[in-house]
Design an enzyme around this catalytic site. Structure first.
Site, PDB file in Angstrom:
ATOM      1  N   ILE A 183      42.377  21.277 -21.491  1.00 45.19           N
ATOM      2  CA  ILE A 183      41.403  21.656 -20.391  1.00 45.19           C
ATOM      3  C   ILE A 183      42.326  22.016 -19.200  1.00 45.19           C
ATOM      4  CG2 ILE A 183      39.464  20.328 -21.120  1.00 45.19           C
ATOM      5  CD1 ILE A 183      40.354  17.891 -19.470  1.00 45.19           C
ATOM      6  N   LYS A 209      44.320  17.168 -24.387  1.00 47.44           N
ATOM      7  CA  LYS A 209      45.411  17.219 -23.160  1.00 47.44           C
ATOM      8  C   LYS A 209      45.069  17.743 -21.880  1.00 47.44           C
ATOM      9  CE  LYS A 209      48.253  20.370 -22.025  1.00 47.44           C
ATOM     10  NZ  LYS A 209      48.315  20.015 -20.547  1.00 47.44           N
ATOM     11  N   ALA A 211      45.272  18.892 -18.027  1.00 52.43           N
ATOM     12  CA  ALA A 211      46.147  19.931 -17.212  1.00 52.43           C
ATOM     13  C   ALA A 211      47.256  18.835 -16.564  1.00 52.43           C
ATOM     14  CB  ALA A 211      45.385  20.560 -16.373  1.00 52.43           C
ATOM     15  N   THR A 264      43.045  33.354 -19.515  1.00 45.68           N
ATOM     16  CA  THR A 264      42.794  34.491 -20.817  1.00 45.68           C
ATOM     17  C   THR A 264      44.354  34.488 -21.549  1.00 45.68           C
ATOM     18  OG1 THR A 264      40.899  35.544 -19.756  1.00 45.68           O
ATOM     19  CG2 THR A 264      42.343  36.858 -21.408  1.00 45.68           C
ATOM     20  N   GLY A 267      44.641  31.547 -23.567  1.00 46.03           N
ATOM     21  CA  GLY A 267      43.837  31.438 -24.498  1.00 46.03           C
ATOM     22  C   GLY A 267      44.624  32.290 -25.851  1.00 46.03           C
ATOM     23  N   CYS A 319      36.202  29.436 -12.599  1.00 42.87           N
ATOM     24  CA  CYS A 319      36.206  30.527 -13.589  1.00 42.87           C
ATOM     25  C   CYS A 319      34.972  31.458 -13.454  1.00 42.87           C
ATOM     26  CB  CYS A 319      36.304  30.266 -14.946  1.00 42.87           C
ATOM     27  SG  CYS A 319      35.055  29.030 -15.620  1.00 42.87           S
TER      28      CYS A 319
END
Ligand code: ADP
Length: 512
Positions: A183, A209, A211, A264, A267, A319
Site C-alpha cells: 500500500i 507491506k 509504504a 502505475t 504496478g 490518485c
C-alpha cells in the site's frame, strides 16, 4: 499562507487537548507524541528484522525523525509468508466460519473507533495530513470499511448450477490463500482497510507491506487486531522498502495473490514479478489524471467547491485528484477568477492546528517532484495564477498552485503530479470534451458538473473511467466499487466486487 517555524514544528510535538468534532477545533496544544522504535509484526509477535537493520520515518511537517522502524527484506517476507501459510492451512483461522470472521472484523472496527484520537494523531504525524482530516475522514471511513466487510464474511457463497445429465453442479467461493498487499502513503490506514477488509472477510491470510514513508499506523492496527483475537499469522505486517521487501513479496513463490495500490510504473513491476514467479493473482489500483468537467449550466459555486476539494484535498495526494479541470468557455473567466481567489486564501501549515487546511507533502522527494512539475509548467508556457513555491523552510509544504493556458501535451496536463497543482482548461462542446477527457493512458475517475440530466448521462456513459461523479467529487463508500480503466489498474476494490479479488471459484460436479 506562511508557515511559521513554531507552527511547522508543532507537528512533531503535537498533542490535542480535546478531540475534533465536526471537523472544527480551534486549538493546538503542545506535548510530544513520542513513538518508540517500531518492530514489525509476524506470526502474532512484534519482531526485529532478520538483518537487524532499521530505517527512519520522518515527520513531514518538520523533516525530523519520528522513530526508527525495523527494516524488513526478503528473509522477513519469507517468515511472514510462512506464518500466513500456517495460519491459512492449519491454524484456527482455517477452521473459522464466516460469522466468526465477521465478529473479529467488527471487533477490530470497534477497537479502531475506540482509539480514533490516537490513530488520527499518529496518521497525521507520519503522513502530514491535517489532524481534522485524519480524525473526521480517514478513521471513520476505515471503521465503516471493516464493518461493511464484516457483513460480507458470512455471505460469500457460490451457486447451484443446472447442467446437462444426472449431476449436481455447484460452485464454492473459496479464499485464495496467502495474500500479499502493498500500500501507498497517501491514506495509510484507509488503504490498509480496503485491503484487509475483503481479504479477511473471504478467509485469506495477509502479509502487508505499508509504504516506507508511513509505516507506523499499520503496526498499531496490527496490535489492535492481535488484541481483539485475530489468530497468530492471519495478519502480518512487514515494514521496509519497495524494491526490497515489496519486490520479495510480489515475487514470492508461496504468495497466492498480490493486491497493490500505488504508481502505475510500480504496478507494472509488480505484475511482471507476479508473472515471472508463480502467476499469482494480481489486482492493481494505480495512478490517475482525472478530468473534472464543468458545463456552463452547472451550479457554479457547487462546482467550484467540488473542484477545489477534488484537487487540493489531502495536499493533492490523491490518485483521483481532478487535476485536469475543464470549464466551458462561457463561464471560464468567472470560474478561474473565483477558483484563484479561493486557492489564494487556502491556509497551509501545521497539521495539528485547525487553522490550516493543508499540511505538508509527505516527503522531501514528493515536494521536489511537485515543485519540478510546477517548473515544467512554467517552462512549457502555461500561465501560473497563484502559488508555485515551497512554504517556509522546515517541512515539505507547497503553495496551492493554479495554472491556466495549459495545453494537452504539456507534462502538467499529462502526468500525475500528486500535489496541490491545478490546471484549468477551456472547452467549447460536448463532443470535443469527451475526446479530450478520454485522451489519456489513465482511467481512474472523472466528474461532470451540469444541471442537464441528458448531458450528465451522456457524459457518464462516454467517459472511460472506473468512477464518474456527477455534481459531486471524492464521494467514497465501502459499498461502492472503486478501480481503474486502462492503465489506472486491474480489478475493483470495495463493494461486493472486491470479493471477487479475494476468492477462487471452485466448481464441484457430483454424479447423482
Ligand atoms: P510512490 O512513488 O508514490 O511512493 P510507489 O508506487 O513507489 O509510489 O509506492 C507504493 C508502494 O509500493 C509502497 O509501499 C512502496 O514501498 C511499494 N513499492 C515501490 N517499489 C516497489 C517494487 N519494485 N516492488 C514492490 N513494491 C514496491
Amino acid at each position: 499562507m506562511a508557515v511559521t517555524k513554531t507552527q511547522a514544528a508543532a507537528g512533531k510535538s503535537a498533542k490535542l487537548t480535546r478531540p475534533v468534532a465536526n471537523g472544527k477545533h480551534a486549538k493546538v496544544s503542545s506535548g510530544a507524541i513520542s513513538v518508540p522504535y517500531q518492530k514489525m509484526f509476524i506470526g502474532g509477535r512484534f519482531v526485529d528484522s532478520v538483518s537487524g537493520k532499521s530505517f527512519e520515518t520522518l515527520n513531514p511537517a518538520t523533516g525530523e525523525v519520528i522513530c526508527q522502524v525495523a527494516e524488513g527484506d526478503k528473509a522477513d517476507i519469507d517468515l511472514a509468508v510462512k506464518a500466513a501459510r500456517k495460519a491459512f492451512e492449519s491454524g484456527p483461522w482455517s477452521k473459522m466460519h464466516g460469522p466468526d470472521r465477521a465478529r473479529l472484523l467488527n471487533k477490530l472496527a470497534d477497537a479502531i473507533e475506540a482509539n480514533r484520537e490516537e490513530l488520527a494523531k499518529l496518521e497525521s504525524l507520519d503522513n502530514g495530513k491535517p489532524y481534522a482530516d485524519s480524525f473526521n475522514i480517514d478513521i471513520p471511513l476505515t471503521v465503516k470499511c471493516f464493518r461493511y466487510f464484516a457483513g460480507w464474511a458470512d455471505k460469500v457463497m457460490g451457486k447451484t448450477i443446472p447442467i446437462e445429465g444426472d449431476f449436481l453442479c455447484y460452485t464454492r467461493h473459496e479464499p485464495i490463500g496467502v495474500v500479499g498487499q502493498i500500500i501507498p502513503w497517501n491514506f495509510p490506514i484507509l488503504m490498509l482497510a480496503w485491503k484487509w477488509g475483503p481479504a479477511l472477510a473471504c478467509g485469506n491470510t495477509v502479509v502487508l507491506k505499508p509504504a516506507e514513508q508511513t509505516p507506523i499506523t499499520a503496526l498499531r492496527i496490527a496490535k489492535l487486531a492481535h488484541e481483539v483475537g485475530f489468530p497468530d499469522g492471519v495478519i502480518n505486517v512487514v515494514t521496509g522498502y519497495g524494491p526490497t521487501a515489496g519486490a520479495a513479496l510480489s515475487s514470492h513463490m508461496d504468495v497466492d495473490k498480490i493486491g497493490f495500490t500505488g504508481e502505475t510504473t510500480t504496478g507494472k513491476l509488480i505484475m511482471t514479478a507476479a508473472a515471472q514467479s508463480n502467476l499469482k493473482r494480481v489486482s492493481l489500483e494505480l495512478g490517475g489524471k482525472s478530468p473534472n468537467i464543468v458545463f456552463a449550466d452547472a451550479d457554479i459555486d457547487a462546482a467550484i467547491e467540488g473542484a477545489y476539494f477534488g484537487l487540493f484535498f489531502n495536499q493533492g495526494q490523491c490518485c483521483v485528484a481532478g487535476s485536469r479541470l475543464y470549464v466551458e468557455e462561457s463561464i471560464y473567466d468567472e470560474f478561474v477568477k473565483k477558483m484563484t481567489a479561493k486557492a489564494k486564501s487556502r491556509k497551509v501549515g501545521d497539521p495539528f492546528d485547525a487553522a490550516f487546511e493543508q499540511g505538508p507533502q509527505v516527503s522531501q522527494e514528493q515536494m521536489d517532484k511537485v515543485l519540478g512539475y510546477i517548473e515544467s509548467g512554467k517552462k512549457e508556457g502555461a500561465k501560473m495564477l497563484t502559488g508555485g513555491n515551497r512554504v517556509g523552510s522546515d517541512g515539505y509544504f507547497v503553495e496551492p498552485t493554479i495554472f491556466v493556458d495549459v495545453k494537452e501535451d504539456m507534462k502538467i496536463a499529462k502526468e500525475e503530479i500528486f500535489g496541490p497543482v491545478m490546471s484549468i482548461m477551456k472547452f467549447k462542446s460536448m463532443d470535443e470534451i469527451i475526446e479530450r477527457a478520454n485522451k489519456t493512458m489513465f482511467g481512474l475517475a472523472a466528474a461532470v458538473w451540469t444541471k442537464d440530466v441528458k448531458k450528465a448521462l451522456r457524459m457518464s456513459n462516454s467517459l472511460k473511467a472506473g468512477t464518474v461523479w456527477v455534481n459531486c467529487y471524492d464521494v467514497f463508500d465501502a459499498a461502492a466499487p472503486f478501480g481503474g480503466f486502462k492503465m489506472s489498474g486491474i480489478g475493483r476494490e470495495m463493494g461486493e466486487y472486491a470479493l471477487q479479488q479475494y476468492t477462487e471459484v471452485k466448481t464441484v460436479i457430483v454424479a447423482m
